[in-house]
Design a protein around this motif. Structure first.
Motif, PDB file in Angstrom:
ATOM      1  N   THR A  68     -43.800 -31.646 -17.087  1.00 28.50           N
ATOM      2  CA  THR A  68     -45.234 -30.270 -15.993  1.00 28.50           C
ATOM      3  C   THR A  68     -46.011 -29.070 -17.010  1.00 28.50           C
ATOM      4  OG1 THR A  68     -43.388 -29.186 -16.664  1.00 28.50           O
ATOM      5  CG2 THR A  68     -43.370 -30.430 -14.780  1.00 28.50           C
ATOM      6  N   SER A  69     -47.262 -28.776 -15.820  1.00 22.38           N
ATOM      7  CA  SER A  69     -48.188 -27.776 -16.571  1.00 22.38           C
ATOM      8  C   SER A  69     -47.564 -27.029 -17.550  1.00 22.38           C
ATOM      9  CB  SER A  69     -48.838 -27.475 -15.393  1.00 22.38           C
ATOM     10  OG  SER A  69     -47.999 -26.710 -14.840  1.00 22.38           O
ATOM     11  N   ARG A  70     -48.368 -26.158 -18.378  1.00 22.69           N
ATOM     12  CA  ARG A  70     -48.519 -25.311 -18.809  1.00 22.69           C
ATOM     13  C   ARG A  70     -47.806 -23.607 -17.911  1.00 22.69           C
ATOM     14  NH1 ARG A  70     -46.022 -24.168 -23.710  1.00 22.69           N
ATOM     15  NH2 ARG A  70     -46.191 -25.941 -25.338  1.00 22.69           N
ATOM     16  N   LEU A  71     -48.876 -23.774 -17.041  1.00 19.86           N
ATOM     17  CA  LEU A  71     -48.815 -22.670 -16.340  1.00 19.86           C
ATOM     18  C   LEU A  71     -47.530 -23.100 -14.878  1.00 19.86           C
ATOM     19  CD1 LEU A  71     -49.699 -20.054 -14.859  1.00 19.86           C
ATOM     20  CD2 LEU A  71     -50.753 -22.287 -12.641  1.00 19.86           C
ATOM     21  N   PHE A  72     -46.572 -23.862 -14.812  1.00 13.60           N
ATOM     22  CA  PHE A  72     -45.437 -24.213 -14.696  1.00 13.60           C
ATOM     23  C   PHE A  72     -43.811 -23.849 -15.487  1.00 13.60           C
ATOM     24  CE2 PHE A  72     -41.700 -26.154 -14.180  1.00 13.60           C
ATOM     25  CZ  PHE A  72     -40.903 -25.934 -13.297  1.00 13.60           C
ATOM     26  N   LEU A 241     -47.050 -20.849 -32.391  1.00 17.95           N
ATOM     27  CA  LEU A 241     -48.229 -20.471 -31.919  1.00 17.95           C
ATOM     28  C   LEU A 241     -48.135 -20.541 -29.991  1.00 17.95           C
ATOM     29  CD1 LEU A 241     -51.775 -21.761 -32.334  1.00 17.95           C
ATOM     30  CD2 LEU A 241     -51.013 -21.326 -30.130  1.00 17.95           C
ATOM     31  N   ASP A 242     -47.303 -21.309 -29.634  1.00 22.72           N
ATOM     32  CA  ASP A 242     -46.647 -22.084 -28.511  1.00 22.72           C
ATOM     33  C   ASP A 242     -45.313 -20.590 -28.678  1.00 22.72           C
ATOM     34  OD1 ASP A 242     -48.342 -23.914 -27.610  1.00 22.72           O
ATOM     35  OD2 ASP A 242     -47.637 -25.342 -28.155  1.00 22.72           O
ATOM     36  N   SER A 243     -44.666 -20.309 -28.925  1.00 20.91           N
ATOM     37  CA  SER A 243     -43.698 -19.279 -28.770  1.00 20.91           C
ATOM     38  C   SER A 243     -43.736 -17.892 -28.670  1.00 20.91           C
ATOM     39  CB  SER A 243     -42.519 -19.991 -29.817  1.00 20.91           C
ATOM     40  OG  SER A 243     -42.726 -19.162 -31.067  1.00 20.91           O
ATOM     41  N   ARG A 244     -45.239 -17.537 -29.437  1.00 27.13           N
ATOM     42  CA  ARG A 244     -45.563 -16.471 -29.595  1.00 27.13           C
ATOM     43  C   ARG A 244     -46.326 -16.454 -27.722  1.00 27.13           C
ATOM     44  NH1 ARG A 244     -47.523 -15.790 -35.169  1.00 27.13           N
ATOM     45  NH2 ARG A 244     -46.450 -14.436 -36.305  1.00 27.13           N
ATOM     46  N   ALA A 245     -46.927 -17.410 -27.340  1.00 28.11           N
ATOM     47  CA  ALA A 245     -47.164 -17.066 -26.190  1.00 28.11           C
ATOM     48  C   ALA A 245     -45.699 -17.429 -25.158  1.00 28.11           C
ATOM     49  CB  ALA A 245     -48.292 -18.802 -25.834  1.00 28.11           C
ATOM     50  N   TRP A 246     -44.545 -18.208 -25.543  1.00 28.57           N
ATOM     51  CA  TRP A 246     -44.018 -18.104 -24.426  1.00 28.57           C
ATOM     52  C   TRP A 246     -43.479 -16.326 -24.332  1.00 28.57           C
ATOM     53  CZ3 TRP A 246     -39.309 -17.228 -28.023  1.00 28.57           C
ATOM     54  CH2 TRP A 246     -38.001 -16.967 -26.632  1.00 28.57           C
ATOM     55  N   ALA A 304     -52.559 -19.897 -20.548  1.00 26.93           N
ATOM     56  CA  ALA A 304     -51.987 -20.852 -20.232  1.00 26.93           C
ATOM     57  C   ALA A 304     -52.624 -22.326 -20.385  1.00 26.93           C
ATOM     58  CB  ALA A 304     -51.059 -21.212 -18.970  1.00 26.93           C
ATOM     59  N   ARG A 305     -54.227 -21.595 -19.389  1.00 24.20           N
ATOM     60  CA  ARG A 305     -54.941 -22.701 -19.260  1.00 24.20           C
ATOM     61  C   ARG A 305     -55.328 -23.082 -21.069  1.00 24.20           C
ATOM     62  NH1 ARG A 305     -57.617 -18.857 -15.898  1.00 24.20           N
ATOM     63  NH2 ARG A 305     -56.930 -19.895 -13.575  1.00 24.20           N
ATOM     64  N   LEU A 306     -55.355 -22.887 -21.608  1.00 21.40           N
ATOM     65  CA  LEU A 306     -56.210 -23.334 -23.378  1.00 21.40           C
ATOM     66  C   LEU A 306     -55.155 -23.689 -24.008  1.00 21.40           C
ATOM     67  CD1 LEU A 306     -57.207 -19.506 -24.537  1.00 21.40           C
ATOM     68  CD2 LEU A 306     -58.463 -20.818 -24.135  1.00 21.40           C
ATOM     69  N   GLN A 307     -53.716 -23.414 -23.295  1.00 23.32           N
ATOM     70  CA  GLN A 307     -53.070 -24.559 -23.975  1.00 23.32           C
ATOM     71  C   GLN A 307     -52.830 -25.991 -23.129  1.00 23.32           C
ATOM     72  OE1 GLN A 307     -50.053 -21.662 -22.736  1.00 23.32           O
ATOM     73  NE2 GLN A 307     -48.384 -22.344 -24.931  1.00 23.32           N
ATOM     74  N   ASP A 308     -53.165 -26.123 -21.894  1.00 23.83           N
ATOM     75  CA  ASP A 308     -52.964 -27.550 -21.558  1.00 23.83           C
ATOM     76  C   ASP A 308     -54.776 -28.022 -21.941  1.00 23.83           C
ATOM     77  OD1 ASP A 308     -51.091 -28.163 -19.883  1.00 23.83           O
ATOM     78  OD2 ASP A 308     -51.670 -26.746 -17.810  1.00 23.83           O
ATOM     79  N   ASP A 309     -55.443 -27.169 -22.110  1.00 26.55           N
ATOM     80  CA  ASP A 309     -56.687 -27.197 -22.575  1.00 26.55           C
ATOM     81  C   ASP A 309     -56.374 -28.198 -24.240  1.00 26.55           C
ATOM     82  OD1 ASP A 309     -57.848 -27.932 -20.613  1.00 26.55           O
ATOM     83  OD2 ASP A 309     -59.116 -25.896 -20.849  1.00 26.55           O
TER      84      ASP A 309
END
Length: 387
Positions: A68-72, A241-246, A304-309
């Motif tokens: 699924t997408s990062r936004l989801f 890095l991703d967990s900080r965004a989480w 989320a957009r930055l993560q998906d890209d």
């Protein structure tokens, strides 16, 4: 702006129909089955094991690997945090730092053994990095050691503040190789001889999450349980890095819970012959709470957009974590103040102090507000203030 809406930016409308439908169902189930019960477990500092199967049935053990997408994923974390932040801490760490790390850095055998169980919450994992004497400086200060003897590694040391540490079936543990000084990751089984986990009691928030002190006393780990892709802290940093965004998404969900609580109380509580909602000062507080949640949501949509890209950088993740948790911390304080004396107790129907305590925790963990701010400052100025 739809009256009564929490998602003032219409973020969920950006999802494809199948993801939107799934998000709505997850939110509904959590609100109907877990949100109202959470305060009782929170007061007792008790983990509700009976929630694990429903979480697995909702697919919340595998959002990191389900395509699924990062936004989801972010909006899922938000609706879980809206139900309870400890619950979101479990789901987020489980996905971002256990399932995700084993999937990306583990061997085929490790993936085959652990992922099927972890993805349905038949097993629970925890992530052991922070140490008693190394919190913010853990990247260069890991003292837990790993000594190789043939096909076995011997781990010695201690970890602190490890989420789900007392209930974990597997503990993903970072230790420094005595031979080459490189930090490596090991899958330590919860029943390993020499491994002990002691619950940290009397926390001000996140009281459902079972944080623990861990000790490793000559714990023997086979080479087959070392993550082959984990050599060096850079590998951990990519996932951190991703967990900080989480955590930014946690702040969004907690902000929505705060907004729910503030509006409900203001509508029901009568003072001086009229509901609090009719007072201008109260409306200003509620508008500020909503503004904070909406500002955090807008920031996290872009993350989320930055993560998906594949373009998210540590400074951006740190800015999101620091800013979103600062905003929800302010919102939770406003809500506690709005409740007056009722904001000082935690019981069914009065959860303002629970929300406030949980906000303090996410403001502090995954890098404190100040440390994350210094990461941003370094990126902006080119000068490090850490040393």
């Amino acid at each position: 702006m739809a009256e009564g809406s929490r998602d003032l930016l219409g973020a969920a409308e950006l999802l494809p129909p199948e993801e939107l439908e799934r998000l709505i169902e997850i939110d509904r189930v959590l609100q109907e089955t877990m949100a109202q019960q959470s305060v009782e477990f929170w007061n007792r500092e008790e983990f509700p094991f009976q929630w694990l199967k429903p979480l697995g049935d909702l697919g919340l053990g595998r959002v990191q690997v389900d395509g699924t997408s990062r936004l989801f994923k972010g909006l899922v974390y938000a609706v879980v945090a809206r139900a309870d932040v400890s619950l979101c801490a479990l789901v987020g760490i489980h996905n971002e730092l256990i399932v995700g790390m084993i999937d990306r850095l583990g061997s085929d055998a490790q993936r085959a053994e652990w992922l099927p169980r972890l993805e349905v919450f038949d097993a629970v994992g925890s992530f052991a990095l922070t140490e008693p004497d190394h919190g913010s400086d853990v990247a260069g200060g890991v003292a837990t050691s790993a000594r190789r003897e043939g096909d076995t590694w011997i781990l010695n040391g201690a970890k602190r503040w490890i989420g789900a540490g007392t209930i974990a079936d597997v503990v993903l543990t970072w230790a420094r190789d005595e031979a080459d000084g490189v930090i490596k990751a090991f899958l330590v089984r919860g029943d390993a001889p020499g491994f002990t986990a002691t619950k940290i009691e009397n926390k001000a928030g996140l009281r459902i999450m079972q944080n623990a002190d861990l000790t490793f006393d000559e714990v023997r780990v086979p080479e087959s349980d070392r993550l082959p892709g984990s050599d060096g802290f850079d590998k951990a940093n990519e996932l951190l890095l991703d967990s900080r965004a989480w955590v930014g998404w946690q702040a969004v969900g907690l902000g929505h819970a705060v907004l729910d609580d503030a509006r409900s109380y203001a509508a029901q509580r009568v003072q001086f012959g009229k509901p609090l909602a009719k007072f201008q000062l109260i409306q200003e507080q509620i508008a500020r709470i909503a503004g904070n949640a909406t500002a955090a949501m807008g920031m996290m949509i872009q993350m989320a957009r930055l993560q998906d890209d594949g373009r998210l950088k540590m400074a951006q993740a740190a800015m999101a974590k620091a800013t979103c948790t600062r905003l929800v911390r302010e919102a939770a304080s406003l809500n506690r103040d709005l409740h007056g004396g009722n904001g000082l107790v935690t019981e069914p129907g009065h959860i303002a102090s629970k929300l406030w305590g949980d906000a303090e925790i996410i403001y502090t963990y995954e890098g404190t507000y100040n440390i994350n701010s210094l990461i941003v400052g370094r990126a902006l100025t080119g000068v490090s203030a850490f040393v």
